[in-house]
Design a protein around this motif. Sequence first.
Motif, PDB file in Angstrom:
ATOM      1  N   GLU A  64       3.703  14.317 -60.088  1.00 20.63           N
ATOM      2  CA  GLU A  64       3.112  14.943 -58.899  1.00 20.63           C
ATOM      3  C   GLU A  64       1.820  14.248 -58.475  1.00 20.63           C
ATOM      4  N   VAL A  65       1.019  13.796 -59.434  1.00 18.76           N
ATOM      5  CA  VAL A  65      -0.206  13.078 -59.084  1.00 18.76           C
ATOM      6  C   VAL A  65       0.153  11.803 -58.326  1.00 18.76           C
ATOM      7  N   ASN A  66       1.163  11.089 -58.809  1.00 18.70           N
ATOM      8  CA  ASN A  66       1.598   9.880 -58.109  1.00 18.70           C
ATOM      9  C   ASN A  66       2.122  10.198 -56.719  1.00 18.70           C
ATOM     10  N   LEU A  67       2.850  11.309 -56.586  1.00 12.72           N
ATOM     11  CA  LEU A  67       3.369  11.697 -55.273  1.00 12.72           C
ATOM     12  C   LEU A  67       2.224  11.975 -54.307  1.00 12.72           C
ATOM     13  N   ALA A  68       1.176  12.665 -54.784  1.00 14.31           N
ATOM     14  CA  ALA A  68       0.029  12.947 -53.911  1.00 14.31           C
ATOM     15  C   ALA A  68      -0.670  11.663 -53.485  1.00 14.31           C
ATOM     16  N   LEU A  69      -0.718  10.668 -54.381  1.00 18.28           N
ATOM     17  CA  LEU A  69      -1.391   9.409 -54.073  1.00 18.28           C
ATOM     18  C   LEU A  69      -0.578   8.510 -53.145  1.00 18.28           C
ATOM     19  N   ALA A 107       7.462  20.362 -69.356  1.00 22.07           N
ATOM     20  CA  ALA A 107       6.466  20.156 -68.296  1.00 22.07           C
ATOM     21  C   ALA A 107       6.760  18.879 -67.511  1.00 22.07           C
ATOM     22  N   GLY A 108       7.191  17.835 -68.197  1.00 25.73           N
ATOM     23  CA  GLY A 108       7.495  16.584 -67.520  1.00 25.73           C
ATOM     24  C   GLY A 108       8.679  16.701 -66.578  1.00 25.73           C
ATOM     25  N   VAL A 109       9.723  17.377 -67.018  1.00 32.48           N
ATOM     26  CA  VAL A 109      10.899  17.568 -66.167  1.00 32.48           C
ATOM     27  C   VAL A 109      10.544  18.419 -64.957  1.00 32.48           C
ATOM     28  N   TRP A 110       9.823  19.511 -65.176  1.00 36.37           N
ATOM     29  CA  TRP A 110       9.463  20.404 -64.067  1.00 36.37           C
ATOM     30  C   TRP A 110       8.591  19.670 -63.043  1.00 36.37           C
ATOM     31  N   SER A 111       7.632  18.894 -63.520  1.00 40.58           N
ATOM     32  CA  SER A 111       6.754  18.161 -62.607  1.00 40.58           C
ATOM     33  C   SER A 111       7.546  17.161 -61.775  1.00 40.58           C
ATOM     34  N   ALA A 112       8.445  16.417 -62.425  1.00 38.41           N
ATOM     35  CA  ALA A 112       9.247  15.431 -61.702  1.00 38.41           C
ATOM     36  C   ALA A 112      10.150  16.101 -60.673  1.00 38.41           C
ATOM     37  N   ALA A 113      10.710  17.253 -61.019  1.00 37.83           N
ATOM     38  CA  ALA A 113      11.594  17.964 -60.093  1.00 37.83           C
ATOM     39  C   ALA A 113      10.813  18.490 -58.893  1.00 37.83           C
ATOM     40  N   ALA A 122       8.077  17.167 -57.680  1.00 38.71           N
ATOM     41  CA  ALA A 122       7.724  16.002 -56.863  1.00 38.71           C
ATOM     42  C   ALA A 122       8.917  15.541 -56.036  1.00 38.71           C
ATOM     43  N   ALA A 123      10.108  15.504 -56.648  1.00 37.63           N
ATOM     44  CA  ALA A 123      11.303  15.056 -55.928  1.00 37.63           C
ATOM     45  C   ALA A 123      11.691  16.018 -54.819  1.00 37.63           C
ATOM     46  N   GLU A 181      18.628   0.492 -42.107  1.00 36.20           N
ATOM     47  CA  GLU A 181      17.704  -0.291 -41.289  1.00 36.20           C
ATOM     48  C   GLU A 181      16.806  -1.190 -42.130  1.00 36.20           C
ATOM     49  N   THR A 182      16.313  -0.660 -43.250  1.00 40.36           N
ATOM     50  CA  THR A 182      15.367  -1.425 -44.071  1.00 40.36           C
ATOM     51  C   THR A 182      16.006  -2.061 -45.297  1.00 40.36           C
ATOM     52  N   GLY A 183      17.154  -1.546 -45.723  1.00 42.62           N
ATOM     53  CA  GLY A 183      17.782  -2.036 -46.940  1.00 42.62           C
ATOM     54  C   GLY A 183      17.151  -1.507 -48.209  1.00 42.62           C
ATOM     55  N   LYS A 184      16.101  -0.687 -48.067  1.00 41.30           N
ATOM     56  CA  LYS A 184      15.421  -0.099 -49.226  1.00 41.30           C
ATOM     57  C   LYS A 184      16.062   1.243 -49.570  1.00 41.30           C
ATOM     58  N   PRO A 185      15.802   1.763 -50.788  1.00 43.19           N
ATOM     59  CA  PRO A 185      16.374   3.063 -51.151  1.00 43.19           C
ATOM     60  C   PRO A 185      15.970   4.149 -50.145  1.00 43.19           C
ATOM     61  N   ALA A 186      16.955   4.862 -49.637  1.00 39.90           N
ATOM     62  CA  ALA A 186      16.670   5.966 -48.726  1.00 39.90           C
ATOM     63  C   ALA A 186      16.045   7.113 -49.511  1.00 39.90           C
ATOM     64  N   ARG A 187      15.218   7.903 -48.835  1.00 41.48           N
ATOM     65  CA  ARG A 187      14.520   8.991 -49.512  1.00 41.48           C
ATOM     66  C   ARG A 187      14.787  10.305 -48.787  1.00 41.48           C
ATOM     67  N   ALA A 188      14.634  11.376 -49.534  1.00 41.26           N
ATOM     68  CA  ALA A 188      14.862  12.709 -48.976  1.00 41.26           C
ATOM     69  C   ALA A 188      13.850  13.668 -49.584  1.00 41.26           C
ATOM     70  N   GLY A 189      13.681  14.806 -48.944  1.00 41.30           N
ATOM     71  CA  GLY A 189      12.749  15.817 -49.424  1.00 41.30           C
ATOM     72  C   GLY A 189      11.991  16.428 -48.267  1.00 41.30           C
ATOM     73  N   ALA A 190      11.181  17.427 -48.579  1.00 39.47           N
ATOM     74  CA  ALA A 190      10.499  18.193 -47.536  1.00 39.47           C
ATOM     75  C   ALA A 190       9.601  17.323 -46.666  1.00 39.47           C
ATOM     76  N   LEU A 191       8.964  16.307 -47.249  1.00 38.18           N
ATOM     77  CA  LEU A 191       8.062  15.465 -46.468  1.00 38.18           C
ATOM     78  C   LEU A 191       8.803  14.554 -45.499  1.00 38.18           C
TER      79      LEU A 191
END
Length: 743
Positions: free
Chosen positions: A513-518, A645-651, A653-654, A666-676
């Motif tokens: 989650e810290v990485n996601l915020a950054l 705690a690690g699994v819950w945090s990762a879930a 964040a995802a 369009e970009t060829g990069k991994p597509a992403r999904a989620g609320a953001l």
Amino acid sequence: MNAKTYTEGLAELREVRDEIKPLERQLAKVQAELDKLQARRDQKIVELGVFEKARADRLATSAGVSVIDVVALVPSLGPQEPESAPTGAAPTDSAAGDHPEPQAPAQAIKEPAGAPAPDLQRQDPESGDRAAALNRLRVAAADGAFDLEVLDEPAAAPVPAPAPAPVPTGEQERMLPSIPEGAAGDRWIYAEPNLTSKRPNFKQATRQMAFLDTATGVLVWQAGTVTLDLGRASVAEILTAVYATVPADVERIYITAGDPWHQNAGRHPWLKDAVAEWLNGPLPDGWQVESSRGKDRQAGHLVHPRNPVGRWQRGKDQHTEIRSVGEWFDPAGADPATVRAAFVELWKALRRHWDDVVLMGSPSQTGRDLWSRTIPAKAGAKWADGYPVMSQEIRGLLHATAGQGRTELITPPRVPERVPGWYEADRTFAYAKHTWTSGVGVPQRVTAAAFAAMSEKEQADALFSPSHWQVRVTIPRDWDHVGLLPAPAPGERAWHYPYEGGRTFVTWAGGAEVNLALRNPLQPWRIEILDGLVWEKGDPLKEWSNKLKDAWRSLRAVGEVHGDEQQRQAARLASRAVRSILLYGIGTFAQRPRITTGSLELGAGGEVPEIPDGARLTGLTDTHVTWERNGGFARDPYAHPEWAAGVWSAARAALLSGPTGTKDPETGKPARAGALHLPAGSILAFRTDAIYSSVRPDWPYSGEPGDYLLKGAMSWEQTTPTTDEEFYVLQALGRQALEAEEL
């Protein structure tokens, strides 16, 4: 009133009870038949409602229900309004997510000077190449802190840090514990002596099972099927009827339907009180509440509001327990024979990976036992001597500061009072996606000073390792989306997700989650490291999870292609049981304080007996009192809250942003999904692995763990829910509407 009058009154009350019983039996049979007919009627309405010329008023007249009832079943027959874009509303208040989380007493946080985390957000948010990002950064010392600057951008005057936004009126956040400063805190960093998770050298005892529908009286076990007269389905009536039919070696009775423990729910303010009354009801001669069973710490009742466990014994040798099959999966109307077939299919699927598999009473017990049989056994292999258990201080800290799934209802004025639609996107088997790496061994403590002294690469390595951080967070002033990090909410055992631009708060969060915020795809948040725990990378859950995922996939395949409908349904239920084994198995690693419950019979004159020391009274009926005692943390060799705690945090964040497993064309990069990746102001709720929004998510679905499955959809205007009751109504209607749409 004296004791004699009270006793005479009880005798009169029993006479009335005996007169009521036969009438209630008749009523129960009539009600069961009525429920079947109503279900048949509703199904027929849904089937006819998909006809292109179907009309709600014609269906209502033919079915003998109201037009509103028809529209609730077939939302497409309701008034259709054109879609409109949601109107934005300036956020003015925080919606607290009321997902309960345990809280351990500890010292309040002292906020030391923090060290800003590396500016990982400045890398391309769609790229996982952190080395490229680090090459674009340099660290400049300024007043003892570290700020990150981008080398390929022109120098600019420093921007003052934003003033903290005021906490919304009326909120009083609880204080989370922190690690003591200096040597006192360093003494927390150790493993419990002589306590490790080791591979067992024995096989669990197999217990025979029976499956009972208390609404119809149908009982199924290995030798056959019968229909019993259960009366009002009290404990005494169930034990008497079942053991007049099945042998004494049947030790586990699963209730598949009927929920007999809720029969007097209307007389109690809380479901747990009704459950306690049912569990502690009169028993047949010779039976008593199970008080002990060798070294089995599970003896005695578990008073749970929806999935209780009752344990009794007759004499010294006969033991039995009554449980809800809802612990494993929602039977969704399946009869006891199909539920039993699901357990058979589950065992067969697991047997391909574990020769010594035994289905225990609950998925959590089964999950932990299966995991223990994946611990390395080969002499000389790393961790073959067992995984160390963290100190009680670290376990207590994680217990208090590591929340589970995100539960949040977002209400006006953060979102419009009317929204153009309702969509539910749920991550399939989500936790299985986040078990590939976990922290092992004794963690390293990283204080603010230690973090500031690291090189930029070391800082990034620490943040990308299995870790748990105490951080000071500042939200960007112009932030207009959902909150990213959990924070202690007002009241006990609850979390919320601050979102107000400019607000500063202190909390604990996992590295994911810290990485996601950054490095979120919208705008970086400012993170200052105050303290942290960093573990060595390992994969203690990987083999266990991979085997469960394989069993899950095979059962899902059978559920789609088998030629027999009952076997297809059984396989689908079994696949959900595998999900529960992993989900609740991870939960058992968290190790909550041990709660003991018990009951005592009232004295002859109604006197309340003395309850054990340290216990508190939780329930009182005409015949018994129920008590509960917090036993604190036991020396459990399988306690690994750092993994949960690690699994819950990762879930969590995802749920905001994560890869989908497909590439963006369009970009060829991994597509992403989620609320953001949905518009600001469109998110209406979070429920653990599910996102509820006012716009339809357009994310690929391949059926793999972590993929978002569209489970509910209403493409016409809705009133935004403001209470949990309203939320669950829309959730049900959305699922029905999508089901009707797909027919």
